[in-house]
Design a protein around this motif. Sequence first.
Motif, PDB file in Angstrom:
ATOM      1  N   TYR A 125       0.811  -1.220   0.000  1.00  0.00           N
ATOM      2  CA  TYR A 125       0.000   0.000   0.000  1.00  0.00           C
ATOM      3  C   TYR A 125       0.841   1.265   0.000  1.00  0.00           C
ATOM      4  CZ  TYR A 125       0.113  -1.401   5.016  1.00  0.00           C
ATOM      5  OH  TYR A 125       0.467  -1.857   6.252  1.00  0.00           O
ATOM      6  N   THR A 126       2.028   1.230   0.617  1.00  0.00           N
ATOM      7  CA  THR A 126       2.893   2.414   0.556  1.00  0.00           C
ATOM      8  C   THR A 126       4.301   2.006   0.137  1.00  0.00           C
ATOM      9  OG1 THR A 126       3.572   2.260   2.872  1.00  0.00           O
ATOM     10  CG2 THR A 126       1.606   3.581   2.387  1.00  0.00           C
ATOM     11  N   TYR A 127       4.999   2.954  -0.467  1.00  0.00           N
ATOM     12  CA  TYR A 127       6.355   2.689  -0.936  1.00  0.00           C
ATOM     13  C   TYR A 127       7.284   2.391   0.232  1.00  0.00           C
ATOM     14  CZ  TYR A 127      10.851   3.278  -3.251  1.00  0.00           C
ATOM     15  OH  TYR A 127      12.121   3.072  -3.727  1.00  0.00           O
ATOM     16  N   GLU A 128       7.074   3.053   1.357  1.00  0.00           N
ATOM     17  CA  GLU A 128       7.994   2.876   2.483  1.00  0.00           C
ATOM     18  C   GLU A 128       7.960   1.463   3.037  1.00  0.00           C
ATOM     19  OE1 GLU A 128       6.346   4.902   6.260  1.00  0.00           O
ATOM     20  OE2 GLU A 128       5.193   5.751   4.613  1.00  0.00           O
ATOM     21  N   VAL A 129       6.807   0.793   2.950  1.00  0.00           N
ATOM     22  CA  VAL A 129       6.684  -0.548   3.504  1.00  0.00           C
ATOM     23  C   VAL A 129       6.847  -1.632   2.438  1.00  0.00           C
ATOM     24  CG1 VAL A 129       4.181  -0.924   3.275  1.00  0.00           C
ATOM     25  CG2 VAL A 129       5.397  -1.844   5.260  1.00  0.00           C
ATOM     26  N   SER A 130       6.741  -1.264   1.154  1.00  0.00           N
ATOM     27  CA  SER A 130       6.815  -2.269   0.094  1.00  0.00           C
ATOM     28  C   SER A 130       7.445  -1.681  -1.168  1.00  0.00           C
ATOM     29  CB  SER A 130       5.401  -2.786  -0.206  1.00  0.00           C
ATOM     30  OG  SER A 130       5.438  -4.016  -0.853  1.00  0.00           O
ATOM     31  N   PRO A 131       8.680  -1.185  -1.066  1.00  0.00           N
ATOM     32  CA  PRO A 131       9.270  -0.450  -2.195  1.00  0.00           C
ATOM     33  C   PRO A 131       9.457  -1.281  -3.454  1.00  0.00           C
ATOM     34  CG  PRO A 131      10.921  -0.879  -0.497  1.00  0.00           C
ATOM     35  CD  PRO A 131       9.603  -1.268   0.080  1.00  0.00           C
ATOM     36  N   VAL A 132      10.018  -2.490  -3.318  1.00  0.00           N
ATOM     37  CA  VAL A 132      10.295  -3.311  -4.503  1.00  0.00           C
ATOM     38  C   VAL A 132       9.000  -3.713  -5.194  1.00  0.00           C
ATOM     39  CG1 VAL A 132      11.249  -5.501  -5.309  1.00  0.00           C
ATOM     40  CG2 VAL A 132      12.464  -4.176  -3.559  1.00  0.00           C
ATOM     41  N   PHE A 133       8.039  -4.172  -4.424  1.00  0.00           N
ATOM     42  CA  PHE A 133       6.826  -4.735  -5.028  1.00  0.00           C
ATOM     43  C   PHE A 133       5.939  -3.665  -5.663  1.00  0.00           C
ATOM     44  CE2 PHE A 133       7.930  -7.870  -1.631  1.00  0.00           C
ATOM     45  CZ  PHE A 133       8.406  -8.844  -2.517  1.00  0.00           C
ATOM     46  N   LEU A 134       5.981  -2.442  -5.148  1.00  0.00           N
ATOM     47  CA  LEU A 134       5.237  -1.370  -5.801  1.00  0.00           C
ATOM     48  C   LEU A 134       5.852  -1.013  -7.152  1.00  0.00           C
ATOM     49  CD1 LEU A 134       4.199   0.927  -2.840  1.00  0.00           C
ATOM     50  CD2 LEU A 134       2.686   0.020  -4.599  1.00  0.00           C
ATOM     51  N   LEU A 135       7.178  -0.997  -7.224  1.00  0.00           N
ATOM     52  CA  LEU A 135       7.841  -0.711  -8.499  1.00  0.00           C
ATOM     53  C   LEU A 135       7.605  -1.841  -9.501  1.00  0.00           C
ATOM     54  CD1 LEU A 135      11.272   0.799  -7.359  1.00  0.00           C
ATOM     55  CD2 LEU A 135       9.187   2.004  -8.043  1.00  0.00           C
TER      56      LEU A 135
END
Length: 447
Positions: A125-135
């Motif tokens: 849901y947020t880049y800070e907690v899931s950076p790789v998977f959001l990209l």
Amino acid sequence: MLQKKKNAVLVDGVILNGPIMDSKAGEKFVEEACKIIMEEVIQKADDVTEKVCEWRAPETLKQILDLEMRDTGESHQKLLQLCRDVIQYSVKTSHPRFFNQLYAGIDHYSLVARFITEALNPSVYTYEVSPVFLLVEEAVIKKMIEFIGWEEGDGIFNPGGSVSNMYAMNLARYRFCPEIKEKGLSGLPRLVLFTSEECHYSMKKAASFLGIGTENVYFIKTDERGKMIPEELEKQVQRARKEGSAPFLVCATAGTTVLGAFDPLDKIADICENHGLWLHVDASWGGSALISRKHRRLLHGIHRADSVAWNPHKMLLAGIQCCALLVKDNSGLLKKCYSAKAAYLFQQDKFYDVSYDTGDKSIQCSRRPDAFKFWLMWKALGTTGLEERVNRALALARYLVEEIKKREGFQLLLEPEYANICFWYIPPSLRKMEDGPEFWQKLHQVS
């Protein structure tokens, strides 16, 4: 424990700075369980001597599995045996002779991706907690949008094609009357949507769930191949307007569940443009044909859709669940429709570009990184490898059709244009029987 533990912090009888589990024992259990998975699932996936399913009646299976949860935990040996039992008595969907629904098989790269995400336990849901998977999700959505034929767009992965269709229906309604988000259904005209008689049942479910009502879903007649008839759609749109209703959405299907039919998207898009209707294409099943240069013609006109549902977990073997809703609008319509602006999660003054916090355009909060399994598989096989999967599936379908034609007692229903093969098996006792109600009643019992 208190005597052994120096500087113990005790609250309500609980030692707060003591171990909550035996890490070494846990690691050993994972190692042994993975060995069972490797031996009993992965290595046996294509073994035709194995059964597709060790069938047991529900009451018998309850006894075998020992489903009771107790006050004290079980030993690791008992748990490992339970793991073996679960595998033994489950349906082997990767078995060469598993022919149920619209998915099957195993992709090893997708499987490894699932192992990784299960171990990391992220929430997208947020880049800070899931950076790789959001990209990763951004990259996959961008590539899928290219195959649809849009120059730009938006999208989100979600749990199932049914949810994608619900997303699209709600999005179309929001575009039609944005005030519904705050004011709700009161004061709105009677909203009507259109889809074919052969559409997926999730359209009725979505209409019910969203408060539109199943009676306001107009099912359009289909031709002998199961394709929506555009002229009938035009008639029904005009009928709805004469009734004083407010048409807002047409859902076309690219790959129907039973016959594998592809609606004529170009002609349907013409009608939608003339009447200002949102065009959603449920390509949950047929969308993967877009990967194939040989077969993408089946979805001719899909670039004119406003939204598309596409499930890579079906034809492309990405592993359940892997489902995307793709939207042509790139002005933030998804976020405007679904955003709740939760301040504790989606702060606007973060130290990075907050446009990467995509969770506010989802109806979920916690969300799985389903795009990752598709991405890793795509990286491993390349587009040409995915294309070969589609081409091979459809070549196998053609082969099966020719075999059916040769064999006594098999009757092909229609020449397929996709991977759905519809046929009857007529047993010897019925082969000389006259066609009529009694014949069809008995044949249905055979099926």
